[in-house]
Write an enzyme that holds these catalytic residues in place. Structure first.
Site, short mmCIF file in Angstrom:
data_model
loop_
_atom_site.label_atom_id
_atom_site.label_comp_id
_atom_site.label_asym_id
_atom_site.label_seq_id
_atom_site.Cartn_x
_atom_site.Cartn_y
_atom_site.Cartn_z
CE LYS A 1 -3.82 -2.50 1.97
NZ LYS A 1 -4.71 -2.83 3.35
CD GLN B 1 -3.49 -4.85 6.42
OE1 GLN B 1 -3.73 -3.52 5.78
NE2 GLN B 1 -3.92 -5.71 5.83
CG ASP C 1 -9.44 -0.41 4.90
OD1 ASP C 1 -9.03 -0.83 3.94
OD2 ASP C 1 -8.71 -0.81 5.99
N1 GUN Z 1 -6.73 -7.17 6.00
C1 GUN Z 1 -7.22 -7.71 4.74
N2 GUN Z 1 -7.47 -6.81 3.89
C2 GUN Z 1 -7.61 -5.91 4.52
C3 GUN Z 1 -8.23 -4.60 4.05
O1 GUN Z 1 -8.75 -4.36 2.85
N3 GUN Z 1 -8.12 -3.58 4.89
C4 GUN Z 1 -7.49 -3.64 6.19
N4 GUN Z 1 -7.56 -2.69 6.93
N5 GUN Z 1 -7.26 -4.70 6.60
C5 GUN Z 1 -7.39 -5.67 5.74
#
Ligand code: GUN
Length: 292
Positions: free
Chosen positions: A52, A96, A119
């Site tokens: 990211k 995350q 998100d």
């Molecule tokens: N863990 C797995 N996929 C995601 C996501 O799209 N966002 C976040 N914050 N954690 C994740």
């Protein structure tokens, strides 16, 4: 059969985002800023957060990575979130997942300001998505809609079967595919671990979206000839065919399913790259909304 190239499409969308960020900079506007909070050392989470941050750099979006050890208390993590909510320079941020067991994901997600929740996990934003109001759409399902739309895949009136009901993928996916919108308008069936006649239902799918988390679960005899198959799974499994001794596979038995499909996403290089693209788009949206 056509392979849906998520890498190619994500590169196109990233270029569009980079152009937009550079236009904002040229107009003297604020550059979008995404912060990512990582707790602990889960290897998959480390990889996702690193991707990211790298993607932000590639398109000119400012990024910050905030790392904490897995023994951070829930209260301390909530304080971190309060600071990010109040930080004028941060347009959007993510925490995350998964979090260590002693921290309530619900409490953490509820604390994130809905205006910075890129998100799209805050209950307000989930509710807005369900109602079809403007909001931050969750990354993976929105990335899949983008893929289908960029390949001009007809969805209207089709039977879309979603396998999996997670909050992150299956549930929002089924909502997005049933919306009254050009690249949706499907009849949606959602299947999950308690579905009794799974094969009977997957065989009816014009569009089959699989996010169940079981390596190569969907076999050729579960898929209709000419179906569009989208594979959200990603698993690292031992392999005697590769030098490294392992390989990445999805929830779909690609080798045997692909020949039956009109379109199919590979793993890796299908859905994965699109997930990050949505996050970048949401960050751009958070910034432009705030400074409109
Ligand atoms: N863990 C797995 N996929 C995601 C996501 O799209 N966002 C976040 N914050 N954690 C994740």
């Amino acid at each position: 059969m056509e392979i849906i190239d998520g890498k190619k499409i994500s590169a196109q969308v990233k270029q569009e985002i980079a152009d937009e960020v550079s236009r904002m900079a040229n107009e003297g506007k604020k550059i979008p800023h995404l912060a990512a909070v990582l707790v602990g050392n889960d290897p998959a989470s480390e990889t996702y957060v690193a991707s990211k941050v790298k993607a932000c750099q590639a398109v000119g979006i400012k990024s910050s990575e905030l790392r904490y050890s897995s023994d951070i208390t829930e209260e301390q993590l909530l304080e971190v979130i309060d600071k990010l909510n109040a930080d004028e320079d941060v347009d959007g941020f993510i925490v995350q997942l998964p979090l260590p067991k002693h921290i309530s994901e619900e409490n953490v997600l509820n604390r994130i300001s809905p205006d910075k929740d890129v998100d799209g996990f805050h209950p307000c934003n989930v509710g807005r998505m369900v109602l079809g109001l403007p909001t931050f759409l969750p990354a993976t399902p929105a990335g899949i809609v983008e893929l289908l739309s960029r390949y001009n895949i007809e969805t209207e009136g089709k039977h879309c079967v979603v396998v999996g009901r997670s909050n992150i993928v299956g549930t929002p996916m089924s909502v997005l595919m049933s919306r009254k919108a050009k690249h949706a308008n499907c009849t949606v069936t959602m299947c999950h671990s308690r579905t009794q006649n799974l094969k009977e239902i997957t065989l009816q799918a014009d569009i089959l979206i699989v996010a169940m988390g079981v390596p190569r679960f969907i076999k050729a005899d579960m898929v209709k000839e000419g179906a569009v198959v989208v594979d959200v799974g990603i698993h690292r499994i031992p392999s005697d065919k590769t030098k490294s001794g392992w390989q990445l596979v999805g929830d779909v038995d690609f080798e045997h399913v692909a020949p039956k499909c009109a379109y199919i996403t590979p793993v890796p290089g299908g859905v994965g790259p699109m997930t990050i693209v949505t996050l970048l788009k949401n960050t751009l949206l958070a910034c432009s909304r705030k400074h409109a």
